[in-house]
Design a protein around this motif. Structure first.
Motif, PDB file in Angstrom:
ATOM      1  N   VAL A  81       0.369  -1.278  -0.637  1.00 22.07           N
ATOM      2  CA  VAL A  81      -0.092   0.195  -0.033  1.00 22.07           C
ATOM      3  C   VAL A  81       0.336   1.126  -0.161  1.00 22.07           C
ATOM      4  O   VAL A  81       1.874   1.205   0.475  1.00 22.07           O
ATOM      5  N   SER A  82       0.391   2.459  -0.773  1.00 22.44           N
ATOM      6  CA  SER A  82       1.266   3.435  -0.518  1.00 22.44           C
ATOM      7  C   SER A  82       0.730   4.559  -0.396  1.00 22.44           C
ATOM      8  O   SER A  82       0.053   4.653  -1.252  1.00 22.44           O
ATOM      9  N   LEU A  83       1.966   5.302   0.286  1.00 13.82           N
ATOM     10  CA  LEU A  83       1.381   7.061   0.326  1.00 13.82           C
ATOM     11  C   LEU A  83       1.973   7.535  -0.200  1.00 13.82           C
ATOM     12  O   LEU A  83       3.427   7.316   0.210  1.00 13.82           O
ATOM     13  N   SER A  84       1.641   8.913  -0.726  1.00 14.85           N
ATOM     14  CA  SER A  84       2.196   9.681  -1.377  1.00 14.85           C
ATOM     15  C   SER A  84       2.030  11.091  -1.608  1.00 14.85           C
ATOM     16  O   SER A  84       0.997  10.778  -1.111  1.00 14.85           O
ATOM     17  N   GLY A  85       2.943  12.447  -1.188  1.00 16.55           N
ATOM     18  CA  GLY A  85       2.122  13.543  -1.810  1.00 16.55           C
ATOM     19  C   GLY A  85       3.335  14.149  -0.712  1.00 16.55           C
ATOM     20  O   GLY A  85       4.563  13.997  -0.746  1.00 16.55           O
ATOM     21  N   ASP A  86       3.555  15.260  -0.536  1.00 20.62           N
ATOM     22  CA  ASP A  86       4.343  16.657  -0.162  1.00 20.62           C
ATOM     23  C   ASP A  86       3.388  17.084   1.002  1.00 20.62           C
ATOM     24  O   ASP A  86       4.848  17.406   1.877  1.00 20.62           O
ATOM     25  N   ASP A  87       2.944  16.915   1.886  1.00 27.47           N
ATOM     26  CA  ASP A  87       3.445  17.092   3.033  1.00 27.47           C
ATOM     27  C   ASP A  87       3.592  16.161   4.181  1.00 27.47           C
ATOM     28  O   ASP A  87       3.301  15.181   4.328  1.00 27.47           O
ATOM     29  N   ASP A  88       4.913  16.910   4.157  1.00 25.74           N
ATOM     30  CA  ASP A  88       6.078  15.685   5.054  1.00 25.74           C
ATOM     31  C   ASP A  88       5.281  15.460   7.105  1.00 25.74           C
ATOM     32  O   ASP A  88       6.076  14.016   7.187  1.00 25.74           O
ATOM     33  N   ALA A  89       4.500  16.663   7.209  1.00 26.07           N
ATOM     34  CA  ALA A  89       4.374  15.874   8.783  1.00 26.07           C
ATOM     35  C   ALA A  89       3.642  15.141   8.842  1.00 26.07           C
ATOM     36  O   ALA A  89       3.295  13.989   9.249  1.00 26.07           O
ATOM     37  N   GLU A  90       2.230  15.217   7.357  1.00 28.03           N
ATOM     38  CA  GLU A  90       1.562  13.946   7.893  1.00 28.03           C
ATOM     39  C   GLU A  90       1.954  12.968   7.467  1.00 28.03           C
ATOM     40  O   GLU A  90       1.626  11.876   8.063  1.00 28.03           O
ATOM     41  N   LEU A  91       3.409  12.967   6.356  1.00 25.34           N
ATOM     42  CA  LEU A  91       3.166  11.214   5.799  1.00 25.34           C
ATOM     43  C   LEU A  91       3.950  10.729   6.737  1.00 25.34           C
ATOM     44  O   LEU A  91       4.034   9.640   7.153  1.00 25.34           O
ATOM     45  N   ARG A  92       4.724  11.572   7.307  1.00 25.27           N
ATOM     46  CA  ARG A  92       6.073  11.610   8.756  1.00 25.27           C
ATOM     47  C   ARG A  92       5.295  10.180   9.947  1.00 25.27           C
ATOM     48  O   ARG A  92       5.301   9.383  10.568  1.00 25.27           O
ATOM     49  N   GLY A  93       3.839  11.615  10.282  1.00 29.19           N
ATOM     50  CA  GLY A  93       2.980  11.262  11.143  1.00 29.19           C
ATOM     51  C   GLY A  93       2.539   9.533  11.329  1.00 29.19           C
ATOM     52  O   GLY A  93       2.035   8.241  11.434  1.00 29.19           O
ATOM     53  N   TYR A  94       1.934   9.454  10.202  1.00 32.61           N
ATOM     54  CA  TYR A  94       1.883   8.122   9.644  1.00 32.61           C
ATOM     55  C   TYR A  94       2.887   7.128   9.179  1.00 32.61           C
ATOM     56  O   TYR A  94       2.130   5.561   9.501  1.00 32.61           O
ATOM     57  N   TRP A  95       4.484   7.199   9.079  1.00 32.88           N
ATOM     58  CA  TRP A  95       4.844   5.942   8.819  1.00 32.88           C
ATOM     59  C   TRP A  95       5.547   5.731  10.246  1.00 32.88           C
ATOM     60  O   TRP A  95       5.928   4.436  10.716  1.00 32.88           O
ATOM     61  N   GLU A  96       5.296   6.882  11.243  1.00 32.86           N
ATOM     62  CA  GLU A  96       5.765   6.059  12.788  1.00 32.86           C
ATOM     63  C   GLU A  96       4.206   5.478  12.990  1.00 32.86           C
ATOM     64  O   GLU A  96       5.391   4.506  13.633  1.00 32.86           O
ATOM     65  N   LYS A  97       3.595   5.954  12.820  1.00 29.86           N
ATOM     66  CA  LYS A  97       2.501   4.823  13.333  1.00 29.86           C
ATOM     67  C   LYS A  97       2.274   3.382  12.907  1.00 29.86           C
ATOM     68  O   LYS A  97       2.171   2.431  13.716  1.00 29.86           O
ATOM     69  N   LEU A  98       1.986   2.968  11.420  1.00 29.26           N
ATOM     70  CA  LEU A  98       2.445   1.936  11.039  1.00 29.26           C
ATOM     71  C   LEU A  98       3.732   1.141  10.182  1.00 29.26           C
ATOM     72  O   LEU A  98       3.783   0.087  10.794  1.00 29.26           O
ATOM     73  N   SER A  99       4.537   1.908  11.086  1.00 28.60           N
ATOM     74  CA  SER A  99       6.061   0.910  11.634  1.00 28.60           C
ATOM     75  C   SER A  99       5.818   0.801  13.270  1.00 28.60           C
ATOM     76  O   SER A  99       6.792  -0.420  13.165  1.00 28.60           O
ATOM     77  N   GLU A 100       5.394   1.689  13.878  1.00 26.49           N
ATOM     78  CA  GLU A 100       5.612   1.202  15.536  1.00 26.49           C
ATOM     79  C   GLU A 100       5.218  -0.040  15.395  1.00 26.49           C
ATOM     80  O   GLU A 100       4.358  -0.845  15.190  1.00 26.49           O
ATOM     81  N   GLY A 101       6.028  -0.793  15.919  1.00 26.94           N
ATOM     82  CA  GLY A 101       6.028  -2.547  16.019  1.00 26.94           C
ATOM     83  C   GLY A 101       5.439  -3.295  15.200  1.00 26.94           C
ATOM     84  O   GLY A 101       5.307  -4.713  14.675  1.00 26.94           O
ATOM     85  N   GLY A 102       6.620  -2.868  14.449  1.00 26.80           N
ATOM     86  CA  GLY A 102       5.932  -3.963  12.398  1.00 26.80           C
ATOM     87  C   GLY A 102       8.090  -3.797  12.319  1.00 26.80           C
ATOM     88  O   GLY A 102       8.663  -3.816  12.834  1.00 26.80           O
TER      89      GLY A 102
END
Length: 136
Positions: A81-102
């Motif tokens: 599943v791909s997430l992309s865009g230019d909103d650095d804070a939003e996408l980094r926030g998703y990354w932190e939550k998705l990668s936690e525990g993974g």
């Protein structure tokens, strides 16, 4: 309703937990329907998810369900599943939550093409790619 294309994820009994996790990550409205709600109230899988849909304020739609009894799991299939865009804070926030525990296979960092990119597999076994465009 306009046509749309979105991921539909299949889980081995933990669709409820996974979809609730994605709601925590992305926000939005989550609708979950169990097998029991669709006429299988006495079945052993009555509390499992027959269909779930998350719709976010960012315009994302993610669907998922538990495998019906007797069907083989599709986990491990060649998809991400791909997430992309230019909103650095939003996408980094998703990354932190998705990668936690993974697990992280490619750290979220600047790549040779200039964007910030990373790959992880979340705690439910779903692979994600996050690309943050650095050019406007």
């Amino acid at each position: 309703m306009a046509s749309r294309l979105n991921p539909y994820l299949t889980f081995n009994g933990d669709a409820r937990q996974a979809m609730e996790f994605y709601k925590e990550v992305f926000g939005g409205t989550l609708d979950l329907n169990s097998y029991g709600e669709f006429g299988q109230a006495d079945a052993p899988n009555a509390d499992k998810i027959m269909h779930g849909m998350l719709e976010t304020t960012s315009g994302f739609t993610l669907m998922g369900a538990d495998n019906p009894p007797g069907m083989e799991s599709g986990q491990g299939s060649p998809f991400s599943v791909s997430l992309s865009g230019d909103d650095d804070a939003e996408l980094r926030g998703y990354w932190e939550k998705l990668s936690e525990g993974g697990s992280v296979s490619v750290p979220l960092e600047k790549q040779m093409w200039g964007d910030v990119f990373g790959m992880c597999t979340d705690r439910f076994g779903v692979p994600w790619m996050v690309n943050i465009s650095t050019e406007g």
